[in-house]
Scaffold this active site. Structure first.
Site, short mmCIF file in Angstrom:
data_model
loop_
_atom_site.label_atom_id
_atom_site.label_comp_id
_atom_site.label_asym_id
_atom_site.label_seq_id
_atom_site.Cartn_x
_atom_site.Cartn_y
_atom_site.Cartn_z
N ARG A 1 0.79 -1.32 -0.03
CA ARG A 1 -0.01 -0.08 -0.02
C ARG A 1 0.90 1.26 0.18
O ARG A 1 0.43 2.31 -0.37
CB ARG A 1 -0.92 0.00 1.16
CG ARG A 1 -2.09 1.01 1.08
CD ARG A 1 -3.00 1.04 2.10
NE ARG A 1 -2.67 0.75 3.34
CZ ARG A 1 -2.04 1.38 4.39
NH1 ARG A 1 -1.82 2.65 4.02
NH2 ARG A 1 -1.66 0.92 5.58
N TYR B 1 -14.06 12.05 -19.60
CA TYR B 1 -14.29 10.73 -19.65
C TYR B 1 -15.47 10.68 -18.29
O TYR B 1 -15.62 11.47 -17.32
CB TYR B 1 -13.07 10.07 -18.81
CG TYR B 1 -13.39 8.42 -18.42
CD1 TYR B 1 -13.62 7.51 -19.33
CD2 TYR B 1 -13.63 8.15 -17.20
CE1 TYR B 1 -14.11 6.54 -18.95
CE2 TYR B 1 -13.87 7.12 -16.81
CZ TYR B 1 -13.88 5.93 -17.63
OH TYR B 1 -14.32 4.71 -17.09
N ASP C 1 -5.59 13.96 -18.56
CA ASP C 1 -5.83 12.68 -18.80
C ASP C 1 -5.30 12.20 -20.39
O ASP C 1 -5.73 12.62 -21.17
CB ASP C 1 -7.11 12.36 -18.66
CG ASP C 1 -7.61 10.88 -18.87
OD1 ASP C 1 -7.08 10.26 -19.55
OD2 ASP C 1 -8.77 10.73 -18.19
N LYS D 1 -6.20 0.79 -20.44
CA LYS D 1 -6.44 1.06 -21.87
C LYS D 1 -5.16 0.72 -22.57
O LYS D 1 -4.62 -0.47 -22.55
CB LYS D 1 -7.01 2.37 -22.20
CG LYS D 1 -8.05 2.83 -21.26
CD LYS D 1 -9.49 2.05 -21.57
CE LYS D 1 -10.14 2.35 -20.24
NZ LYS D 1 -10.93 3.55 -19.77
C1 LIG Z 1 -11.13 4.34 -18.67
C2 LIG Z 1 -11.03 5.43 -18.78
C3 LIG Z 1 -10.75 6.22 -17.34
C4 LIG Z 1 -11.00 5.48 -16.03
O1 LIG Z 1 -9.88 4.60 -15.93
P1 LIG Z 1 -10.55 3.08 -15.15
O2 LIG Z 1 -9.29 2.45 -15.07
O3 LIG Z 1 -11.66 2.42 -15.62
O4 LIG Z 1 -10.58 3.44 -13.67
C5 LIG Z 1 -10.26 7.57 -17.26
N1 LIG Z 1 -9.97 8.37 -18.40
C6 LIG Z 1 -10.23 7.80 -19.76
C7 LIG Z 1 -10.00 8.56 -20.77
C8 LIG Z 1 -10.62 6.63 -19.93
O5 LIG Z 1 -10.72 5.95 -20.88
#
Ligand SMILES: *Cc1c(COP(=O)(O)O)cnc(C)c1O
Length: 383
Positions: free
Chosen positions: A49, A103, A175, A200
């Site tokens: 953690r 998102y 992001d 992703k």
């Molecule tokens: C999927 C996604 C997230 C969130 O990610 P998780 O791994 O599902 O928590 C945030 N931003 C974008 C652009 C995403 O495609």
């Protein structure tokens, strides 16, 4: 880290941040699952953690090298990374400017949770820089962007946002999930904090959930001190899988870039398609801006079929491409944002953001494009 600067991108993906197998000299990182480490005569007290197991630390070095930052931290999900980063740099009474069209999970986190922390927020009307400037207040501490955006692949001017923020002493967060560090390294344009849903493109095989933040040592230290209390660290099994996935990230993403451009051009020329959104197309409103700040245009595109064609029926007719949630796997997937990622927005809000009910978001995989085209043609023919 110093000599990593000289390595090419595939070498960074393959080698940087591996755990050396000193005992048996194996070629890959051994996996350390211990949740208990000796407490005396050690440099640091390790605990999963605390984000400091051997595998966690190693993978952070790889991610930092790819984002060209001093340091990084990995999380149990993209949302754990986003929420921890935001709450590290926002205190009670502070304000954050967020771009319109984020998102869905990020949007929900802000509108559902920020009130109880006493954090103020506002969303921009468009993605143009004037609209970011308009929202800045005396207590604004963070600007949060996501480019290319979901699902219309609009592009935000990284350099303009960074210089606006610097002028007002504001921290910038991006992001960077859709681009991946292969196609976009925002630190080159002055952005402070890069965030990923590693679920992703970093993971790339639709089989793990993870998140990452890359930034300066100082910013990561601050983030760490909040994150260890929130407890969103990533299991070492998943860390190890993510390291394996990232070795091929450049190969995968390059292929997805090429395939997405081919598919975007094919769809644009298809008389059954009304409109295609892909930053690599000359017809995309932000093409020039994308060209100036991205190394590749990415594997994501969106399109609308002609109005008389049912988008849901079309998706049900597909045989190779999988209509499913999430994105960025080696397999091609697609979905209707109005029924999934943007279902919680009101119909008016979707309309305002330009997200039509028939819009289809396409995450292009690594298959041969001839096979993807054959699948799309047979699915349209059946309508
Ligand atoms: C999927 C996604 C997230 C969130 O990610 P998780 O791994 O599902 O928590 C945030 N931003 C974008 C652009 C995403 O495609």
């Amino acid at each position: 880290m110093s000599n990593h600067n000289k390595l090419g991108i595939n070498s960074i993906c393959t080698h940087v941040g591996e755990v050396k197998d000193e005992q048996f000299k194996g070629a890959i990182s051994p996996i350390y699952l211990s949740s208990s480490y000796q407490f005396y005569d050690v440099d640091i007290k390790r605990y999963p953690r605390y984000f400091n197991t051997p595998n966690q630390e190693a993978l952070c070095r790889k991610i930092a090298a790819l984002e060209k930052t001093e340091d990084a931290l990995i999380f149990g999900s993209g949302m754990a990374a986003i929420s921890s980063a935001m709450l590290t740099f926002l205190q009670k009474g502070d304000h954050i400017v967020l771009q319109q069209t984020l998102y869905g999970g990020t949007y929900n986190f802000v509108v559902e949770e920020f009130d109880k922390f006493g954090i103020e927020y506002s969303f921009t009307d468009t993605l143009h820089i004037e609209d970011f400037e308009k929202e800045i207040r005396s207590n604004t501490k963070v600007i949060f962007i996501e480019t290319p955006s979901n699902p219309l692949l609009k592009v935000v001017d990284l350099k303009a946002v960074a210089s606006l923020a610097k002028k007002h002493d504001i921290i910038t967060m991006i992001d960077n999930t859709f681009a991946s560090p292969i196609n976009q390294t925002p630190v080159d344009f002055g952005i402070d904090i890069m965030i990923h849903s590693a679920t992703k493109y970093m993971g790339g095989h639709s089989d793990i959930l993870a998140g990452a933040v890359a930034a300066s040592k100082e910013h990561i230290e601050k983030l760490w001190s909040l994150a260890k209390n929130f407890g969103g660290s990533l299991s070492d099994f998943t860390v190890w899988m993510l390291e394996r996935s990232m070795k091929t990230m450049n190969l995968r993403v390059k292929c997805q870039n090429e395939n997405a451009l081919k598919m975007a051009k094919y769809l644009e020329g298809n008389p059954n398609v009304e409109r295609v959104y892909y930053p690599g197309l000359l017809s995309h409103e932000d093409h020039e801006l994308a060209k100036s700040q991205m190394k590749g245009f990415g594997g994501m595109l969106s399109f609308e079929l002609k109005e008389n064609l049912d988008a849901m029926e079309f998706q049900r007719n597909l045989q190779l491409i999988k209509p499913s949630m999430s994105l960025a796997g080696v397999e091609s997937t697609l979905l209707s944002p109005s029924q999934t990622s943007h279902a919680l927005l009101s119909a008016e809000e979707r309309e305002k953001q330009g997200i039509k009910d028939g819009l289809i978001r396409f995450s292009v995989g690594i298959e041969e494009t001839e096979d993807l085209i054959t699948d799309i043609e047979q699915a349209i023919d059946k309508l």
